[in-house]
Every structure is written in C-alpha cells, then in structure tokens.
Write a protein that holds these residues in place. Structure first.
Motif, PDB file in Angstrom:
ATOM      1  N   TYR A 102      22.688  26.306 -20.001  1.00 19.46           N
ATOM      2  CA  TYR A 102      22.997  26.865 -18.684  1.00 19.46           C
ATOM      3  C   TYR A 102      22.402  28.268 -18.551  1.00 19.46           C
ATOM      4  O   TYR A 102      21.794  28.605 -17.527  1.00 19.46           O
ATOM      5  N   GLN A 103      22.587  29.102 -19.580  1.00 19.76           N
ATOM      6  CA  GLN A 103      22.062  30.470 -19.530  1.00 19.76           C
ATOM      7  C   GLN A 103      20.542  30.467 -19.403  1.00 19.76           C
ATOM      8  O   GLN A 103      19.976  31.275 -18.651  1.00 19.76           O
ATOM      9  N   LEU A 104      19.880  29.562 -20.097  1.00 24.25           N
ATOM     10  CA  LEU A 104      18.429  29.462 -19.997  1.00 24.25           C
ATOM     11  C   LEU A 104      18.001  29.076 -18.584  1.00 24.25           C
ATOM     12  O   LEU A 104      17.089  29.678 -18.022  1.00 24.25           O
ATOM     13  N   ARG A 105      18.685  28.090 -18.005  1.00 21.52           N
ATOM     14  CA  ARG A 105      18.353  27.688 -16.628  1.00 21.52           C
ATOM     15  C   ARG A 105      18.606  28.823 -15.659  1.00 21.52           C
ATOM     16  O   ARG A 105      17.790  29.102 -14.772  1.00 21.52           O
ATOM     17  N   ARG A 106      19.739  29.531 -15.826  1.00 18.88           N
ATOM     18  CA  ARG A 106      20.069  30.648 -14.949  1.00 18.88           C
ATOM     19  C   ARG A 106      19.019  31.759 -15.063  1.00 18.88           C
ATOM     20  O   ARG A 106      18.528  32.260 -14.055  1.00 18.88           O
ATOM     21  N   ASP A 107      18.662  32.123 -16.280  1.00 11.74           N
ATOM     22  CA  ASP A 107      17.680  33.186 -16.486  1.00 11.74           C
ATOM     23  C   ASP A 107      16.314  32.792 -15.935  1.00 11.74           C
ATOM     24  O   ASP A 107      15.597  33.620 -15.381  1.00 11.74           O
ATOM     25  N   ALA A 108      15.941  31.523 -16.085  1.00 12.34           N
ATOM     26  CA  ALA A 108      14.667  31.055 -15.558  1.00 12.34           C
ATOM     27  C   ALA A 108      14.644  31.173 -14.036  1.00 12.34           C
ATOM     28  O   ALA A 108      13.630  31.577 -13.451  1.00 12.34           O
ATOM     29  N   ARG A 109      15.765  30.851 -13.383  1.00 12.43           N
ATOM     30  CA  ARG A 109      15.836  30.990 -11.916  1.00 12.43           C
ATOM     31  C   ARG A 109      15.711  32.457 -11.507  1.00 12.43           C
ATOM     32  O   ARG A 109      15.024  32.782 -10.538  1.00 12.43           O
ATOM     33  N   LEU A 110      16.369  33.349 -12.246  1.00 15.37           N
ATOM     34  CA  LEU A 110      16.284  34.777 -11.926  1.00 15.37           C
ATOM     35  C   LEU A 110      14.857  35.297 -12.086  1.00 15.37           C
ATOM     36  O   LEU A 110      14.356  36.037 -11.242  1.00 15.37           O
ATOM     37  N   LEU A 111      14.202  34.913 -13.175  1.00 13.59           N
ATOM     38  CA  LEU A 111      12.830  35.352 -13.399  1.00 13.59           C
ATOM     39  C   LEU A 111      11.888  34.781 -12.350  1.00 13.59           C
ATOM     40  O   LEU A 111      10.973  35.462 -11.895  1.00 13.59           O
ATOM     41  N   GLN A 112      12.131  33.544 -11.953  1.00 12.00           N
ATOM     42  CA  GLN A 112      11.305  32.942 -10.917  1.00 12.00           C
ATOM     43  C   GLN A 112      11.482  33.706  -9.608  1.00 12.00           C
ATOM     44  O   GLN A 112      10.518  33.969  -8.897  1.00 12.00           O
ATOM     45  N   ALA A 113      12.718  34.101  -9.294  1.00  7.38           N
ATOM     46  CA  ALA A 113      12.977  34.862  -8.076  1.00  7.38           C
ATOM     47  C   ALA A 113      12.309  36.232  -8.133  1.00  7.38           C
ATOM     48  O   ALA A 113      11.932  36.797  -7.105  1.00  7.38           O
ATOM     49  N   MET A 114      12.140  36.771  -9.351  1.00  6.84           N
ATOM     50  CA  MET A 114      11.489  38.067  -9.520  1.00  6.84           C
ATOM     51  C   MET A 114       9.967  37.949  -9.489  1.00  6.84           C
ATOM     52  O   MET A 114       9.269  38.946  -9.505  1.00  6.84           O
ATOM     53  N   GLY A 115       9.449  36.715  -9.477  1.00  7.94           N
ATOM     54  CA  GLY A 115       8.021  36.501  -9.397  1.00  7.94           C
ATOM     55  C   GLY A 115       7.328  36.311 -10.730  1.00  7.94           C
ATOM     56  O   GLY A 115       6.103  36.337 -10.793  1.00  7.94           O
ATOM     57  N   VAL A 116       8.071  36.138 -11.807  1.00  9.71           N
ATOM     58  CA  VAL A 116       7.457  35.874 -13.105  1.00  9.71           C
ATOM     59  C   VAL A 116       6.941  34.444 -13.081  1.00  9.71           C
ATOM     60  O   VAL A 116       7.695  33.505 -12.831  1.00  9.71           O
ATOM     61  N   ALA A 117       5.645  34.278 -13.333  1.00  9.06           N
ATOM     62  CA  ALA A 117       5.034  32.970 -13.184  1.00  9.06           C
ATOM     63  C   ALA A 117       5.346  32.032 -14.341  1.00  9.06           C
ATOM     64  O   ALA A 117       5.619  30.857 -14.137  1.00  9.06           O
ATOM     65  N   GLU A 118       5.318  32.539 -15.564  1.00  8.60           N
ATOM     66  CA  GLU A 118       5.473  31.645 -16.701  1.00  8.60           C
ATOM     67  C   GLU A 118       6.050  32.416 -17.883  1.00  8.60           C
ATOM     68  O   GLU A 118       5.717  33.566 -18.106  1.00  8.60           O
ATOM     69  N   ILE A 119       6.898  31.742 -18.627  1.00  6.24           N
ATOM     70  CA  ILE A 119       7.474  32.320 -19.835  1.00  6.24           C
ATOM     71  C   ILE A 119       7.140  31.362 -20.968  1.00  6.24           C
ATOM     72  O   ILE A 119       7.423  30.172 -20.883  1.00  6.24           O
ATOM     73  N   ARG A 120       6.566  31.883 -22.017  1.00  8.08           N
ATOM     74  CA  ARG A 120       6.199  31.031 -23.141  1.00  8.08           C
ATOM     75  C   ARG A 120       7.023  31.416 -24.353  1.00  8.08           C
ATOM     76  O   ARG A 120       6.761  32.413 -24.993  1.00  8.08           O
ATOM     77  N   CYS A 121       8.036  30.622 -24.641  1.00  3.75           N
ATOM     78  CA  CYS A 121       8.838  30.804 -25.845  1.00  3.75           C
ATOM     79  C   CYS A 121       9.643  29.543 -26.077  1.00  3.75           C
ATOM     80  O   CYS A 121       9.866  28.758 -25.172  1.00  3.75           O
ATOM     81  N   ASP A 122      10.053  29.366 -27.303  1.00  3.99           N
ATOM     82  CA  ASP A 122      10.923  28.253 -27.652  1.00  3.99           C
ATOM     83  C   ASP A 122      12.256  28.855 -28.042  1.00  3.99           C
ATOM     84  O   ASP A 122      12.404  29.382 -29.134  1.00  3.99           O
ATOM     85  N   VAL A 123      13.222  28.823 -27.138  1.00  2.00           N
ATOM     86  CA  VAL A 123      14.507  29.467 -27.393  1.00  2.00           C
ATOM     87  C   VAL A 123      15.341  28.702 -28.398  1.00  2.00           C
ATOM     88  O   VAL A 123      16.332  29.217 -28.881  1.00  2.00           O
ATOM     89  N   ARG A 124      14.925  27.507 -28.748  1.00  2.00           N
ATOM     90  CA  ARG A 124      15.718  26.725 -29.685  1.00  2.00           C
ATOM     91  C   ARG A 124      15.413  27.069 -31.136  1.00  2.00           C
ATOM     92  O   ARG A 124      16.048  26.561 -32.030  1.00  2.00           O
ATOM     93  N   THR A 125      14.432  27.944 -31.384  1.00  2.00           N
ATOM     94  CA  THR A 125      14.158  28.333 -32.764  1.00  2.00           C
ATOM     95  C   THR A 125      15.235  29.284 -33.238  1.00  2.00           C
ATOM     96  O   THR A 125      15.837  30.009 -32.461  1.00  2.00           O
ATOM     97  N   GLN A 126      15.467  29.301 -34.534  1.00  2.00           N
ATOM     98  CA  GLN A 126      16.508  30.152 -35.101  1.00  2.00           C
ATOM     99  C   GLN A 126      16.081  31.606 -35.148  1.00  2.00           C
ATOM    100  O   GLN A 126      16.904  32.498 -35.083  1.00  2.00           O
ATOM    101  N   ASP A 127      14.793  31.885 -35.303  1.00  2.00           N
ATOM    102  CA  ASP A 127      14.318  33.251 -35.471  1.00  2.00           C
ATOM    103  C   ASP A 127      13.707  33.729 -34.162  1.00  2.00           C
ATOM    104  O   ASP A 127      12.614  33.334 -33.795  1.00  2.00           O
ATOM    105  N   HIS A 128      14.419  34.596 -33.457  1.00  2.68           N
ATOM    106  CA  HIS A 128      13.937  35.098 -32.180  1.00  2.68           C
ATOM    107  C   HIS A 128      13.158  36.393 -32.337  1.00  2.68           C
ATOM    108  O   HIS A 128      12.495  36.836 -31.428  1.00  2.68           O
ATOM    109  N   ALA A 129      13.251  37.036 -33.489  1.00  8.74           N
ATOM    110  CA  ALA A 129      12.578  38.309 -33.701  1.00  8.74           C
ATOM    111  C   ALA A 129      11.110  38.076 -34.041  1.00  8.74           C
ATOM    112  O   ALA A 129      10.750  37.075 -34.644  1.00  8.74           O
ATOM    113  N   PRO A 130      10.241  39.026 -33.668  1.00 10.08           N
ATOM    114  CA  PRO A 130       8.840  38.884 -34.062  1.00 10.08           C
ATOM    115  C   PRO A 130       8.720  39.008 -35.573  1.00 10.08           C
ATOM    116  O   PRO A 130       9.566  39.625 -36.225  1.00 10.08           O
ATOM    117  N   PRO A 131       7.690  38.435 -36.153  1.00 12.52           N
ATOM    118  CA  PRO A 131       7.554  38.505 -37.605  1.00 12.52           C
ATOM    119  C   PRO A 131       7.400  39.943 -38.068  1.00 12.52           C
ATOM    120  O   PRO A 131       6.752  40.754 -37.415  1.00 12.52           O
TER     121      PRO A 131
END
Length: 86
Positions: free
Chosen positions: A39-68
C-alpha cells in the motif's frame, strides 16, 4: 491451492499463501506487513506521479536498501556530544 486448484503466491515476497477456505476474497499477501508495504509503495508512486516524476527504478523488495559501501575499513563512528540525548 485455492478453489481453482492452483497455488497462490504473496504479491510482495513470493512465498506461497495458505489455501483459501470459506467466503471472501483470497489473500494477496502472506503477512499484514507485506500488505502495508505494498500500500505504501502504491501511495508513494501516486504522489511521485502527481509531482511529475516520470520513472523510478528500484526494487523495494530487496533486503538491502543502502547503496554499496566502498571496500576498506568502515568509517569511524563519531562520539556523541556532551548533553546530547543520543
């Protein structure tokens, strides 16, 4: 397996779901936390779309969200200042 005779999978993590029995809709997520994260992912995607962000590239299902972290020893940890709450 559900009423259709096939195994259903959690839409967040891919784990198999327990067999659906009784009235109502079959589960889509194996845990309530996965349902909330989806739900949070869908909500955030709608907010970003409303802000004009065209595309987000990430896999939120991975355990490690920090950059290497670069190779080598870890950076030093700063000591808390006197009077600091943390």
């Amino acid at each position: 397996m559900g009423k259709t005779g096939r195994i259903r999978w959690c839409e967040w993590c891919g784990d198999p779901l327990p067999e659906h029995q009784g009235p109502g809709r079959p589960r889509r997520y194996c845990r309530d936390s996965h349902k909330a994260l989806a739900y949070q992912l869908r909500r955030d995607a709608r907010l970003l779309q409303a802000m004009g962000v065209a595309e987000i590239r990430c896999d939120v299902r991975t355990q490690d969200h920090a950059p290497p972290r670069p190779p080598g020893p870890p950076p030093p940890v700063a000591e808390p200042k006197q009077g600091s709450l943390f």
